[in-house]
Enzyme design. Sequence first.
Site, PDB file in Angstrom:
ATOM      1  N   GLY A  13     -13.899  -4.329 -47.613  1.00 51.82           N
ATOM      2  CA  GLY A  13     -13.646  -6.041 -47.227  1.00 51.82           C
ATOM      3  C   GLY A  13     -12.438  -6.741 -46.902  1.00 51.82           C
ATOM      4  N   GLY A  14     -11.976  -7.452 -47.960  1.00 51.72           N
ATOM      5  CA  GLY A  14     -10.542  -8.538 -47.617  1.00 51.72           C
ATOM      6  C   GLY A  14     -10.395  -9.315 -46.394  1.00 51.72           C
ATOM      7  N   ALA A  16      -9.017  -7.392 -43.149  1.00 53.82           N
ATOM      8  CA  ALA A  16      -8.941  -6.076 -42.813  1.00 53.82           C
ATOM      9  C   ALA A  16     -10.480  -5.853 -43.130  1.00 53.82           C
ATOM     10  CB  ALA A  16      -8.183  -5.303 -42.963  1.00 53.82           C
ATOM     11  N   LYS A  78       0.887 -24.365 -37.858  1.00 50.69           N
ATOM     12  CA  LYS A  78       2.655 -23.251 -38.227  1.00 50.69           C
ATOM     13  C   LYS A  78       2.796 -23.447 -36.924  1.00 50.69           C
ATOM     14  CE  LYS A  78       4.237 -18.714 -38.944  1.00 50.69           C
ATOM     15  NZ  LYS A  78       4.792 -17.858 -39.366  1.00 50.69           N
ATOM     16  N   GLU A 340       7.492 -11.579 -40.317  1.00 46.74           N
ATOM     17  CA  GLU A 340       7.705 -12.347 -39.007  1.00 46.74           C
ATOM     18  C   GLU A 340       5.715 -12.641 -38.983  1.00 46.74           C
ATOM     19  OE1 GLU A 340       9.090 -13.928 -36.770  1.00 46.74           O
ATOM     20  OE2 GLU A 340      10.716 -13.670 -36.717  1.00 46.74           O
TER      21      GLU A 340
END
Length: 498
Positions: A13-14, A16, A78, A340
């Site tokens: 999961g998470g 990704a 951002k 980055e």
Amino acid sequence: MSKRIQKVIILGGGTAGWMSAALLRRVLPDTIDIELVESEQIGIVGVGEATIPPIQNVNTVLGLDEPEFLRATRATLKLAIRFDDWRVPGEGYFHTFGAPGRSQAFCHFHHFWNRARLAGHDSNLWDYDLNYLMCQAGRFAKLKADDPMWEVKYAYHFDAGLYGQYLRRYSEARGVVRTEGRVAEVAMHPQTGHVEALVLDDGRRVAGNFFVDCSGQRGVLIQGALGVGFDDWSHWLPCDRAMAVPSQAAEASTPYTRATAHDGGWQWRIPLQHRNGNGLVYSSRHLDDEQAAELLLANLDTPAISDPRPLRFRTGRARSQWHRNVLAVGLASGFLEPLESTSIHLIQSAVVRLLHRFPHDGIHAEAVNEYNRQSRREYEQIRDFIILHYHLNERDGDFWRDLRHMSVPERLTRKIELFRANGSLFQDDMDIFLEPSWLQVMLGQGVVPGDYHPIADGLDEAQLLEKLTSMRRLKGEPVAKMPPHDEFLKMYGALAGD
């Protein structure tokens, strides 16, 4: 038996796993079933909280409402990354998502700036960059302008755990099946070597035709079952550990990430609505875990709200991201440190690349080979851009001296030498970092061009200075009318609890 893909199994999961599930379900026809297998007993890394602008493409494809998304993930906006102390202590620069000035055909704006600089009229190139001026003022607005000179490119800082939960709700609402369980065995076809099923620790068998490995650095399928091997890049990027800790939210959030160089590594600070995300990326050959934790805690802007959590990793990539009927996504496919903010982008690009060539009537070697070629190229180019920050330094200490004197990939050497000679930049196939990104980091790390494009000689000195003065004024005009960053979030309906 049909070779068509009828069921996709996602392991893990998470961010990704659930980004893969959401995109696949949104794009693929309903005739293809999607099931995600994960275990609540297995934790997620969950420190990838900063992104780059292409993530907006994901939100557009998924049809997300931006204010709702920002509220659900406690996000801020951002515009850039601020690098402190990277070339030498006490110096800093920005890598923004914008571009300085206004370029013209065959000649970027920085050539005009460099001609004036070489003539003795020095100025800060970033003063011609709208994103930078917004960062300095702490302001934000979404400008509606036909002229790309005023385009505001932005990304997000968000809570990675909340983001995964948000994508899970999205995916399950559209038919993705979630199965709780841990994998005890991977069943393989004896002739083809393809994965046939995941056998869970309670004996359940989860079968499918195509498998997406989001099992993290373990790479349960791509490495454990298929053994594709790993290209280790630690000789270029020697940091192999991170220490992460959340801290209290700042009184006012900034519309940029901050990366601060330290002995043995560097520290990130990511402002969210409800807290700051902080961490130290470091080399275990130069700092031990106790030293890293002490260094991190001593340099927080706000008080920590938990104990530092150690993470270990190895920089590099799986030799094949797609092998047989398994595709590796996220940490299973490789790791590049978050300098980055490319970790989540690599998840996105891996799934989008699959969707462009998703198998229709069986898996063909030509599609797999092209996928792997593009994936390898993308990883290598991000790797080189990260190496650039480390290699071009004038700091003291063994860690930084070793990086300054190391041999770097030939492509990177060519880019540095060409820019140093005459300010020229070139765009490589599959490079997600465009010329303005290379320009800002080269200059920020101390590479100053010795010449400029002859088109810049088309103006006499007075005209040149007028061009620069006018451009600086035009870039700054919108900023004074913008609200502070936090005030924009409030007006936009993006604050959680509003």
